[in-house]
Design an enzyme around this catalytic site. Structure first.
Site, PDB file in Angstrom:
ATOM      1  CG  ASP A 164      -7.286   0.543   1.875  1.00  0.00           C
ATOM      2  OD1 ASP A 164      -7.660   0.862   0.735  1.00  0.00           O
ATOM      3  OD2 ASP A 164      -7.909   0.880   2.895  1.00  0.00           O
ATOM      4  NE  ARG A 213      -3.716   2.344   2.342  1.00  0.00           N
ATOM      5  CZ  ARG A 213      -4.393   2.885   3.345  1.00  0.00           C
ATOM      6  NH1 ARG A 213      -4.204   2.443   4.575  1.00  0.00           N
ATOM      7  NH2 ARG A 213      -5.242   3.874   3.128  1.00  0.00           N
ATOM      8  CG  HIS A 214      -1.077   4.846  -0.814  1.00  0.00           C
ATOM      9  ND1 HIS A 214      -1.363   5.543   0.343  1.00  0.00           N
ATOM     10  CD2 HIS A 214      -2.273   4.412  -1.276  1.00  0.00           C
ATOM     11  CE1 HIS A 214      -2.655   5.550   0.562  1.00  0.00           C
ATOM     12  NE2 HIS A 214      -3.246   4.863  -0.400  1.00  0.00           N
ATOM     13  NE  ARG A 234      -4.287   7.345  -2.701  1.00  0.00           N
ATOM     14  CZ  ARG A 234      -5.277   7.922  -3.356  1.00  0.00           C
ATOM     15  NH1 ARG A 234      -5.152   9.180  -3.755  1.00  0.00           N
ATOM     16  NH2 ARG A 234      -6.404   7.271  -3.610  1.00  0.00           N
ATOM     17  NE  ARG A 260      -5.528   7.806   1.362  1.00  0.00           N
ATOM     18  CZ  ARG A 260      -6.500   8.020   2.231  1.00  0.00           C
ATOM     19  NH1 ARG A 260      -6.602   9.194   2.832  1.00  0.00           N
ATOM     20  NH2 ARG A 260      -7.369   7.064   2.522  1.00  0.00           N
TER      21      ARG A 260
END
Length: 425
Positions: free
Chosen positions: A287, A38-39, A109, A42
């Site tokens: 996610d 996942r990034h 992102r 944010r």
């Protein structure tokens, strides 16, 4: 479908079918690795009408809503350094394009997260590298509307809508929702949003905004008590379960996370069959991507992957007659959802760790698209023509690498549907 996942880089560990792992890879010689992460941290995706920080959003989030923060960059740098330590004897010390392929969804992102991760994984891409020796590393993507690998069908897939409706109309789901009616009315009055009778994603967006603000030390409104946050988390878990859990969890997976799982297995097989030097494929996503993959593996336990969470597939080759048809290959799974602890070793239900590749394929077959494909058309509507339902899916990286390295264009054909799964987060 969405979940909060804004707890920083720590999370409650998976509770089922897991053993605490180590950071070393010693179960057999590694031959291939696939990573889905996942990034990083944010900004909130949105605000709500009565948000006390709404007017200050441009100052609080100067790069914009939904954008990667400085903390998110740090989390991905740290993940990249973890991966360098884990695979220091597997990967070359410097980036080699034939050895590693990086794919991201087409969001700022996730693209920035991939670049930050690579800066931790490879010294030549690291911050502070002298200009003369700094080397950026390519990250590949496709337009959002064409991404059939890391984003999944929802509104535009009639069959998936049917499956989701069956889950949300179930007695257990409706009973839980009815128990939250008064809560949603009060929350609507506090936020200025209409929440009763609306998709639960609307309530989740309130939770996401609150958790992002809390993570960045912004004061929350008086009504946003720990109990309210806890209830919103439970509502989010109900929504996620409807998307990836029973009823008909395997059929849902065939239209979501099973597509990516199938591509990971196909990438390994084709790499080995063609003798390609590819060692690792990395996917920078959301996610929702990880949740769908956990659902396809039968490993979703009600918790949302935090920022920079990473699910890894490690393919090892062994000597002997463990699995002759698959070349004595086993798969080990790890899940890193807490940067302060060693990653968790996941056990695929019904198989020990490591799991032979043949057994892994057998156990996951119901959740992966079958050879003839899974159409998106409703069971109550006429099927579309094959030309309309069959959409080419690039199986991760192998097609591109094969085309570049050997002049071969490999395309894995799978039916899919355009559109997103509730929007990535």
């Amino acid at each position: 479908m969405a979940g909060p996942g804004a707890q920083g880089h720590r999370a409650v560990p998976l509770l089922l079918l897991l053993l605490l792992g180590t950071q070393t890879v010693a179960k057999g010689p590694l031959v291939f690795v696939a990573l889905v992460f996942r990034h990083g941290d944010r900004a909130p995706l949105a605000s709500y009408p009565l948000d006390p920080h709404k007017e200050a959003a441009p100052t609080l989030w100067p790069r914009g809503l939904g954008q990667l923060t400085g903390e998110g960059v740090r989390q991905q740098l740290e993940l990249g350094r973890f991966l360098r330590n884990r695979y220091q004897h597997f990967l070359s010390p410097e980036y080699w394009r034939e050895e590693v392929y990086i794919r991201s969804t087409d969001f700022d992102r996730t693209l920035e997260s991939a670049l930050a991760n690579l800066a931790g994984l490879y010294p030549e891409a690291a911050p502070g590298t002298p200009e003369s020796s700094w080397r950026p590393i390519p990250v590949h993507t496709v337009p959002v509307t064409e991404d059939k690998l890391l984003r999944f069908p929802a509104r535009s897939c009639p069959r998936y809508r049917e499956l989701l409706r069956e889950a949300t109309e179930a007695t257990e789901y409706q009973a839980a929702l009815e128990g939250w009616t008064d809560f949603l009315i009060r929350l609507g009055n506090s936020t200025g949003l209409s929440l009763v009778g609306e998709p639960l994603r609307r309530a989740w967006k309130v939770l996401d905004t609150l958790i992002c603000q809390k993570a960045h030390s912004l004061p929350l409104p008086a009504w946003a008590s720990p109990d309210v946050l806890r209830t919103l988390t439970q509502i989010s878990a109900l929504d996620i379960g409807a998307h990836v859990g029973p009823p008909r969890a395997a059929e849902k997976a065939q239209l979501t996370g099973g597509i990516l799982l199938d591509a990971i297995l196909a990438n390994f097989s084709r790499t080995q069959h063609l003798g390609l030097p590819l060692k690792m494929v990395m996917y920078s996503a959301h996610d929702s991507t990880l949740l769908a993959l956990q659902g396809a593996l039968g490993l979703y336990d009600g918790h949302t992957p935090p920022y920079a969470a990473c699910l890894g597939f490690e393919f090892q080759r062994h000597r002997g007659d463990q699995d002759e048809e698959e070349g004595n290959v086993t798969i080990s799974l790890f899940y890193r959802n807490d940067s302060s602890r060693p990653p968790l070793t996941l056990r695929l239900p019904g198989c020990p760790d490591p799991c032979t590749l043949g057994r892994f394929r057998q156990l996951t077959a119901p959740a992966r698209p079958p050879a003839h494909g899974i159409p998106c058309h409703s069971l109550h509507e006429p099927a579309a023509t094959p030309a309309a339902t069959m959409v080419p899916l690039l199986a991760g990286a192998v097609a591109v690498l094969a085309a570049l390295s050997m002049g071969l264009g490999l395309l894995a054909w799978r039916p899919s549907c355009p559109g997103a799964w509730g929007g990535p987060v």
